[in-house]
Design a protein around this motif. Structure first.
Motif, PDB file in Angstrom:
ATOM      1  N   SER A  28     -20.792 -26.408  11.585  1.00 22.98           N
ATOM      2  CA  SER A  28     -20.578 -25.320  12.491  1.00 22.98           C
ATOM      3  C   SER A  28     -19.131 -24.931  12.661  1.00 22.98           C
ATOM      4  O   SER A  28     -18.187 -25.829  12.559  1.00 22.98           O
ATOM      5  N   ALA A  29     -18.653 -23.508  13.024  1.00 25.71           N
ATOM      6  CA  ALA A  29     -17.365 -23.243  13.158  1.00 25.71           C
ATOM      7  C   ALA A  29     -16.578 -24.020  14.214  1.00 25.71           C
ATOM      8  O   ALA A  29     -17.236 -24.204  15.480  1.00 25.71           O
ATOM      9  N   PRO A  30     -15.655 -24.997  14.194  1.00 24.50           N
ATOM     10  CA  PRO A  30     -15.302 -25.783  15.381  1.00 24.50           C
ATOM     11  C   PRO A  30     -14.511 -24.837  16.466  1.00 24.50           C
ATOM     12  O   PRO A  30     -14.051 -23.531  16.369  1.00 24.50           O
ATOM     13  N   GLN A  31     -14.741 -25.503  17.753  1.00 25.60           N
ATOM     14  CA  GLN A  31     -14.598 -24.542  19.038  1.00 25.60           C
ATOM     15  C   GLN A  31     -13.097 -24.405  19.064  1.00 25.60           C
ATOM     16  O   GLN A  31     -12.585 -23.162  19.608  1.00 25.60           O
ATOM     17  N   GLN A  32     -12.185 -25.402  18.807  1.00 29.45           N
ATOM     18  CA  GLN A  32     -10.928 -25.585  19.178  1.00 29.45           C
ATOM     19  C   GLN A  32      -9.950 -24.942  17.855  1.00 29.45           C
ATOM     20  O   GLN A  32      -8.782 -25.030  17.790  1.00 29.45           O
ATOM     21  N   GLN A  33     -10.623 -24.390  16.860  1.00 25.79           N
ATOM     22  CA  GLN A  33      -9.783 -24.116  15.581  1.00 25.79           C
ATOM     23  C   GLN A  33     -10.076 -22.684  15.307  1.00 25.79           C
ATOM     24  O   GLN A  33     -11.242 -22.049  15.402  1.00 25.79           O
TER      25      GLN A  33
END
Length: 85
Positions: A28-33
């Motif tokens: 899934s889409a990384p939170q910090q990127q």
């Protein structure tokens, strides 16, 4: 004998340096990127080789991670991935 030891040491160091810079596959889409683009690859004979080709493209684009978004094909697979940094 010394040449063999030097060769093995060089291979070990090269593999360590390459794995340190490789983009990580994520589910899934990384939170910090942030999403920085999309890459695609084709001509793969199986899913593992398609994943490897997408990883190389992501790394060349400077991504820290990538998420495969689509795959298609029968004998030759094609796929796309979103890249993140």
């Amino acid at each position: 004998m010394k040449t063999i030891k030097m060769t093995i040491a060089a291979i070990a160091l090269a593999s360590v340096s390459f794995t340190g810079f490789a983009a990580d596959l994520v589910n899934s889409a990384p939170q910090q990127q942030q999403q920085i683009g999309v890459v695609s690859a084709g001509g793969a004979s199986n899913l593992s080789s398609l994943e490897a080709k997408l990883a190389v493209k992501a790394e060349q684009a400077g991504a820290k991670s990538f998420r495969i978004t689509s795959t298609s094909g029968d004998n030759k697979l094609h796929g796309t991935a979103v890249i993140y940094q």
